[in-house]
Design a protein around this motif. Structure first.
Motif, short mmCIF file in Angstrom:
data_model
loop_
_atom_site.label_atom_id
_atom_site.label_comp_id
_atom_site.label_asym_id
_atom_site.label_seq_id
_atom_site.Cartn_x
_atom_site.Cartn_y
_atom_site.Cartn_z
N LEU A 131 58.24 91.08 109.04
CA LEU A 131 59.01 92.30 109.35
C LEU A 131 60.33 92.31 108.59
O LEU A 131 60.78 93.35 108.11
N PHE A 132 60.95 91.16 108.47
CA PHE A 132 62.19 91.05 107.70
C PHE A 132 61.97 91.45 106.24
O PHE A 132 62.74 92.20 105.65
N ASP A 133 60.88 90.92 105.65
CA ASP A 133 60.62 91.11 104.22
C ASP A 133 59.84 92.37 103.89
O ASP A 133 59.77 92.78 102.73
N GLY A 134 59.22 92.97 104.94
CA GLY A 134 58.32 94.09 104.65
C GLY A 134 57.05 93.61 103.97
O GLY A 134 56.46 94.32 103.16
N LYS A 135 56.62 92.40 104.27
CA LYS A 135 55.44 91.79 103.65
C LYS A 135 54.19 92.14 104.45
O LYS A 135 53.90 91.57 105.49
N GLY A 136 53.47 93.16 103.98
CA GLY A 136 52.25 93.59 104.65
C GLY A 136 52.50 94.48 105.85
O GLY A 136 51.57 95.05 106.42
N LEU A 137 53.77 94.61 106.24
CA LEU A 137 54.16 95.42 107.39
C LEU A 137 55.35 96.30 107.00
O LEU A 137 56.06 96.00 106.04
N ALA A 138 55.57 97.35 107.78
CA ALA A 138 56.75 98.18 107.55
C ALA A 138 57.99 97.35 107.84
O ALA A 138 58.06 96.67 108.88
N LYS A 139 58.95 97.38 106.93
CA LYS A 139 60.16 96.56 107.08
C LYS A 139 60.94 96.97 108.33
O LYS A 139 61.20 98.15 108.55
#
Length: 552
Positions: free
Chosen positions: A72-80
């Motif tokens: 979540l912090f990085d927006g890795k595969g998920l909306a940031k």
């Protein structure tokens, strides 16, 4: 291994993983989730992947809490979502994860203004013995990145991590010792640490040592350097793919192979390497080793810029401003140039500065322009020191201080900047500045001309023709002007052109003179346009419809 066999293995692995999920096995639920998010061994399905990762986290699985948090912090595969990411990382910390402290700490430093709190989390993780935190805070202290610079403490943290067997610490200290980056250079020790990390299977160290051998930073066999790069690239290291790619295209340290090089660059791009996007992008725009393709080139540069590459931002902004690349929306070129400058890229700071100062392709703003030039100059960027110096002397910035202007030009001259030599020579010859050495102006101008600076060739040339500030030498003066003309200098065409037409300081040759004036005028030189116009009007050159020149 045959593709069919691989597919069967993947299907069997997924089948057993889903059986574990059906039984509520939290490690299986999280494993299935992150693999679906990343497309790692399974067909990517972000929506389903997020569902499983969240379920495992909500059921209290510490690794899922940590994984969900940093994603979540990085927006890795998920909306940031930094706020939610922090919540999950803190839950993992409360459950006893020291590595979550590290993950939270460096992200607070990089992604928020709460840098002191981030450093505090890293130090807590270090107290608990986490080598990752030691390496992360260590290099930050060495570089002063997000924390107060303290190279000695930074080195101590990394060395402590090495004692604990951290491969990433070996790599970090290894390349720094080789390059002398924030630590005292020690090639032998740096190479030893990199080779130790390689022996422990570290692919990135294989890449790091490989390109340093090829570049001559580490003594060794070029073939070994190429071998290391190929091993790392084949193992999926994006940096190695990129480095191998552009070197094959350019034939840098290895046999040139454009087709294979482009293939490796594109593999690095597919792996999400923003620097590879930049490397491929500028080569496509310039047609450098690859077939020119402005559309794809801009697309690559923009993709790289959106991922934060300041080099891509710089070239994208510059080339849009000078119409080399199309502008998709008003102000696009300025936006990218500013972003690169704001990230501290010195060429961008300098170019933004002089463009604002001069009103060149940007709205004129000398005050802001001078500010950007000073920022770059304060970082000892020689080009900016020169650009600011001559503009102060020439009155193109708000500051009016001849002494400062001269000091800056002399500083850039001592650093070997050819343009600074030319500018300082010019101001001395024109009497704007004075020197205890009456020959200094000419000496500087000659040095710049002999180094290939075309404007210096032109300025020296016409001064030698006219005896302006130097002893007249028409023969040498004409030679310098012709040399500048061969290099495409429009002012040299004008300077020699009108003199040939009028027979001033050179043997009269109206035909060649008109030809040079016309070429300069057609290239947009207003002085040449004026010179042509006056001589046509005064009858010094007769213009005929067949294009032949006659003399009256």
């Amino acid at each position: 291994m045959e593709k069919q066999q691989v597919n069967l293995m993947i299907a069997e692995g997924e089948r057993w993983l889903r059986k574990g999920v059906a039984l509520g096995h939290l490690p299986s639920i999280y494993e299935l989730g992150w693999r679906l998010l990343d497309g790692a061994g399974l067909e990517q399905n972000k929506e389903e992947g997020e569902k499983w990762v969240r379920l495992a986290a909500e059921r209290g699985y510490i690794h899922a809490k940590k994984g969900l948090g940093w994603r979540l912090f990085d927006g890795k595969g998920l909306a940031k979502d930094i706020e939610e990411g922090e919540k999950w990382l803190k839950e993992a910390i409360e459950d006893g994860s020291e590595s979550a402290m590290t993950d939270l700490g460096w992200r607070l430093i990089d992604y928020t203004e709460r840098k002191a709190e981030g450093e505090e989390w890293l130090r807590k993780a270090i107290q608990l013995g986490d080598p990752r935190a030691m390496v992360n805070l260590g290099w930050r202290l060495i570089d002063g990145k997000g924390v107060k610079q303290d190279p000695l403490e930074g080195q101590q943290f990394i060395l402590r991590a090495i004692e604990l067997g951290s491969v990433s610490a070996m790599r970090e200290m290894g390349w720094r010792l080789v390059d002398g980056a924030g630590v005292k250079q020690n090639l032998a020790e740096g190479e030893r640490l990199l080779r130790q990390a390689i022996s422990l299977g570290d692919i990135r160290s294989t890449y790091y040592l490989g390109f340093r051998i090829i570049d001559g930073k580490v003594p060794g066999d070029l073939a070994e350097g190429e071998k290391f790069l190929r091993v790392a690239a084949a193992a999926g290291e994006p940096g190695a793919m990129r480095s191998l790619g552009w070197r094959l295209i350019d034939g840098k340290g290895m046999e040139k192979n454009v087709v294979e090089g482009e293939r490796w660059l594109r593999k690095a791009v597919a792996a999400g390497d923003e620097v590879a996007m930049y490397e491929l992008g500028w080569r496509l725009v310039e047609g450098e080793g690859l077939e020119q393709n402005f559309v794809e080139g801009k697309q690559m540069l923009k993709q790289s810029a959106l991922l934060g590459d300041m080099y891509a931002m710089y070239y994208l902004g510059w080339w849009i401003l000078v119409d080399k690349l199309p502008e998709e929306e008003p102000g696009e070129g300025e936006m990218w140039l500013r972003r690169s400058a704001e990230l501290g890229y010195l060429p961008a700071m300098c170019q933004l500065g002089w463009r604002l100062t001069d009103g060149d392709r940007l709205p004129k703003d000398p005050e802001e322009g001078e500010l950007w030039l000073r920022r770059a100059a304060e970082k000892n960027y020689t080009i900016a020191i020169c650009e600011l110096g001559w503009r102060i002397i020439d009155g193109k910035v708000p500051t009016r201080d001849l002494e400062e202007g001269e000091r800056l030009l002399r500083q850039a001259t001592l650093a070997g900047d050819i343009k600074a030599q030319y500018c300082l020579g010019l101001f001395l010859l024109d009497g704007t500045l004075t020197s205890d050495d009456p020959n200094e102006g000419e000496a500087l101008m000659r040095k710049a001309a002999e180094a290939g600076y075309v404007n210096a060739m032109t300025a020296l040339g016409w001064r030698l023709l006219d005896g302006k500030g130097v002893e007249a030498n028409p023969e040498e003066g004409e030679q310098w002007l012709r040399q500048a003309i061969q290099a495409g200098n429009v002012d040299a065409m004008y300077q020699l052109g009108w003199r040939l037409v009028d027979g001033i300081s050179v043997r009269k040759n109206v035909v060649e003179g008109e030809k040079l004036l016309r070429e300069a005028a057609e290239k947009g030189d207003p002085d040449a346009m004026f010179a042509l116009a006056v001589r046509y009007l005064d009858g010094d050159i007769a213009y005929t419809t067949d294009g032949k020149t006659t003399v009256h």
